[in-house]
Structure formats: C-alpha cells, structure tokens
Design an enzyme around this catalytic site. Structure first.
Site, PDB file in Angstrom:
ATOM      1  N   ASP A  88      -7.427  -2.761  14.238  1.00 24.45           N
ATOM      2  CA  ASP A  88      -8.814  -3.068  13.855  1.00 24.45           C
ATOM      3  C   ASP A  88      -8.896  -4.275  12.913  1.00 24.45           C
ATOM      4  O   ASP A  88      -9.942  -4.548  12.332  1.00 24.45           O
ATOM      5  CB  ASP A  88      -9.467  -1.843  13.193  1.00 24.45           C
ATOM      6  CG  ASP A  88      -8.734  -1.381  11.940  1.00 24.45           C
ATOM      7  OD1 ASP A  88      -7.750  -2.041  11.529  1.00 24.45           O
ATOM      8  OD2 ASP A  88      -9.148  -0.359  11.351  1.00 24.45           O
ATOM      9  N   ASP A 126       0.818  -1.217   0.000  1.00 28.71           N
ATOM     10  CA  ASP A 126       0.000   0.000   0.000  1.00 28.71           C
ATOM     11  C   ASP A 126       0.848   1.262   0.000  1.00 28.71           C
ATOM     12  O   ASP A 126       2.066   1.208   0.154  1.00 28.71           O
ATOM     13  CB  ASP A 126      -0.952  -0.009   1.203  1.00 28.71           C
ATOM     14  CG  ASP A 126      -0.267  -0.409   2.516  1.00 28.71           C
ATOM     15  OD1 ASP A 126       0.972  -0.409   2.571  1.00 28.71           O
ATOM     16  OD2 ASP A 126      -0.980  -0.726   3.477  1.00 28.71           O
ATOM     17  N   GLU A 145      -9.499  -1.865   5.279  1.00 33.40           N
ATOM     18  CA  GLU A 145     -10.163  -1.565   6.538  1.00 33.40           C
ATOM     19  C   GLU A 145     -11.392  -2.464   6.729  1.00 33.40           C
ATOM     20  O   GLU A 145     -11.854  -3.101   5.785  1.00 33.40           O
ATOM     21  CB  GLU A 145     -10.580  -0.091   6.547  1.00 33.40           C
ATOM     22  CG  GLU A 145      -9.402   0.893   6.482  1.00 33.40           C
ATOM     23  CD  GLU A 145      -8.626   0.995   7.804  1.00 33.40           C
ATOM     24  OE1 GLU A 145      -8.629   0.027   8.599  1.00 33.40           O
ATOM     25  OE2 GLU A 145      -8.011   2.047   8.038  1.00 33.40           O
ATOM     26  N   HIS A 182      -7.108  -4.694  10.101  1.00 33.71           N
ATOM     27  CA  HIS A 182      -6.855  -4.478   8.670  1.00 33.71           C
ATOM     28  C   HIS A 182      -5.537  -5.116   8.235  1.00 33.71           C
ATOM     29  O   HIS A 182      -4.603  -5.249   9.022  1.00 33.71           O
ATOM     30  CB  HIS A 182      -6.930  -2.997   8.284  1.00 33.71           C
ATOM     31  CG  HIS A 182      -5.812  -2.118   8.737  1.00 33.71           C
ATOM     32  ND1 HIS A 182      -5.997  -1.015   9.533  1.00 33.71           N
ATOM     33  CD2 HIS A 182      -4.488  -2.155   8.487  1.00 33.71           C
ATOM     34  CE1 HIS A 182      -4.842  -0.420   9.746  1.00 33.71           C
ATOM     35  NE2 HIS A 182      -3.901  -1.094   9.127  1.00 33.71           N
TER      36      HIS A 182
HETATM   37  N1  GLP Z   1      -0.797  -0.049   6.125  1.00 38.66           N
HETATM   38  C1  GLP Z   1      -0.081  -0.427   7.292  1.00 38.66           C
HETATM   39  C2  GLP Z   1      -0.311  -1.892   7.562  1.00 38.66           C
HETATM   40  O1  GLP Z   1       0.228  -2.645   6.489  1.00 38.66           O
HETATM   41  C3  GLP Z   1       0.318  -2.275   8.872  1.00 38.66           C
HETATM   42  O2  GLP Z   1       0.178  -3.652   9.088  1.00 38.66           O
HETATM   43  C4  GLP Z   1      -0.326  -1.502   9.991  1.00 38.66           C
HETATM   44  C5  GLP Z   1       0.211  -1.849  11.361  1.00 38.66           C
HETATM   45  O3  GLP Z   1       1.297  -1.036  11.669  1.00 38.66           O
HETATM   46  P1  GLP Z   1       2.355  -1.352  12.789  1.00 38.66           P
HETATM   47  O4  GLP Z   1       3.137  -2.503  12.283  1.00 38.66           O
HETATM   48  O5  GLP Z   1       3.186  -0.117  12.884  1.00 38.66           O
HETATM   49  O6  GLP Z   1       1.596  -1.651  14.010  1.00 38.66           O
HETATM   50  O7  GLP Z   1      -0.074  -0.145   9.749  1.00 38.66           O
HETATM   51  C6  GLP Z   1      -0.441   0.415   8.510  1.00 38.66           C
HETATM   52  O8  GLP Z   1      -1.770   0.743   8.595  1.00 38.66           O
END
Ligand code: GLP
Length: 262
Positions: A136, A67, A143, A138
């Site tokens: 959440d 993404d 989402e 995702h």
């Molecule tokens: N788009 C990314 C996700 O791909 C990731 O898994 C998530 C969790 O982030 P973190 O690993 O910093 O908790 O954050 C973002 O929203």
C-alpha cells in the site's frame, strides 16, 4: 530520485550493499537506518559476506531500525529486534549497544518515541536509511495518510498490512499486532540518503505510484520524490508498471561504473 532496475533481487541487493559498504568504508562511524521484512534479507546477507570475506568493519557503526510491533517482547519470534539480531547483528562485528530498535514493550510509548528521536539526533542523524515498501506504499509502518511531518510515534496498521504480514504469524491475521511504533516520515526524510528496495510483482503498483504518481499522503513513499538523495534498487517485476523504465535504465547504464553504485 534514482531508479536502478536489476534483473533480480539478488543482483539489486548486491548493488545496494555496495552503496552501504562504500559509506561504511568512508565513514566508519556511519549511522545506518535499517528495515525489516523479507525484502532487505538479501542485502543483509551480502553485508555479512562483505564483512566476512572483505573485512567490512561495523565496529563503530550505529544503527536505528524503522519500527517495531507494540506488545511483542524483544525475544518474540516475530519481533523486529529478534529479526535484526538473527539476520544481521549477530553475524557482523557491530556492538549490540550501538543497535537501536524501538521498544515495543515500553510502558510509556510517547516518551519512548521522543527518546528514540533524541537518540538519532545525538548520534548525528542517519546517514543512510534502508527502506522496503508495503504493497500500500507504506515505508516503515507509515500507513497511507500518515503525515509527511510525522516523527517516531504509535501507528495502527491497515487491514492490508495485517493481511500481508499474517504470513509471518502462521497465516493468522488475529496474531498480527495491530499497533506499532514507527519512525515518522519526517524522520525518514531527515536521513541524508534513502535507499529503497522493492522486489516482485506485488510491489509494482506501489513503485509506479511512488515514482511516477503525485506526491500524496495516500501513497506515503511518494514523499521520496522530494528527497535530495533517494535511490531505488528494484527488480524487473517491481519495475513492470513504470512508464519510464527505459529512461531509468538508460541513465544508469550511461554512468561510469564507479558512479553506478555510489
Ligand atoms: N514494517 C515493515 C516495512 O518496513 C516493510 O517494508 C514491509 C514490506 O515487507 P516485505 O519486505 O516483507 O514485503 O513490511 C513491514 O510492514
């Protein structure tokens, strides 16, 4: 699903890196799907170490990231392209032209999304997709209520995700882009292997719902219950709400060593 619980994120990341390394050694032209966020950083550090100390060769590997924020140029401090260049790509021998991150500045976003899907197909499909998970549930930026059939497209972030990610934007939610391009859940489900990492108590609820709850679009990662090869590398804290944690440990510990991180 295979749930691998390790004492901490470092040990879990090293185990996950062995899976990635094994694939790259067996298939030098492997196509990797990669993730951003804080979670995969230890995995990337371990891959860099394996490259430097054990000659893990990425020269023929192709990557596709999950993404990107819409409206952030590639050189923006918080763009996922920059994150990947700094955290991994510049530190291994991958060819930059073989790395792909959705273009958050594309003039025609739907066309860019379709082209991204096409590029994945032309590369032969994703062999191994690395995933983090949002609090959440995702994956990528899919989402809650994202369609399980979705492909790469534009999405609007939830307020929860904007709040979670504000820490990367000086704690200021107003600076977090509200839209993104993300691979779809259908795209992720097409990967031959999905390798999800989750560390810390903040992920425990999402992990329990994903692994042991019903499959529902409100918890996007739960679709991985239907994936033929989904491995979760998680730490004790992220595993703390799993009802069957003892069983997952028993299964993993009962495997011969060579099969544990295969
Ligand atoms: N788009 C990314 C996700 O791909 C990731 O898994 C998530 C969790 O982030 P973190 O690993 O910093 O908790 O954050 C973002 O929203």
């Amino acid at each position: 699903m295979e749930i691998i619980i390790k004492e901490n994120g470092q040990v879990a990341s090293e185990a996950a890196a062995r899976v990635v390394a094994r694939l790259v050694r067996e298939k030098p032209h492997a196509v990797l799907g990669l993730a951003t966020g804080s979670t995969p950083l230890m995995l990337y550090k371990e891959l860099i170490r394996l490259h430097r100390e054990e000659g893990l060769d990425f020269s023929q590997v192709t990557t596709f990231n999950l993404d990107e924020y819409i409206g952030l140029p590639a050189d923006h401090e918080q763009s996922y392209r920059r994150f990947m260049n700094e955290s991994l790509f510049k530190r291994i021998n991958i060819k930059m032209e073989n790395t792909h991150v959705p273009d958050g500045m594309a003039a025609d976003v739907p066309a860019a999304c379709a082209a991204y899907e096409q590029a994945i197909v032309e590369a032969g499909g994703i062999d191994l997709q690395v995933l983090g998970i949002g609090s959440d549930g995702h994956v990528g930026f899919n989402e809650p209520t994202s369609s399980f059939a979705s492909r790469t497209r534009i999405k609007t972030l939830t307020r929860q995700t904007v709040a979670d990610n504000a820490r990367f934007f000086c704690g200021d939610e107003c600076r977090v882009p509200k839209h993104c391009i993300t691979m779809g859940i259908g795209t992720i489900m097409d990967a031959r292997m999905n390798l999800l990492l989750a560390f810390g108590e903040g992920k425990a609820g999402a992990i329990a719902a994903t692994v042991e709850g019903g499959v529902a679009a409100i918890m996007p990662a739960s679709i991985l219950q239907h994936h033929p090869c989904a491995k979760f590398f998680i730490d004790e804290a992220a595993a703390s709400k799993l009802q069957l944690a003892g069983y997952y440990r028993w299964v993993y510990e009962g495997k011969p060593g060579w099969q544990q991180d295969a």
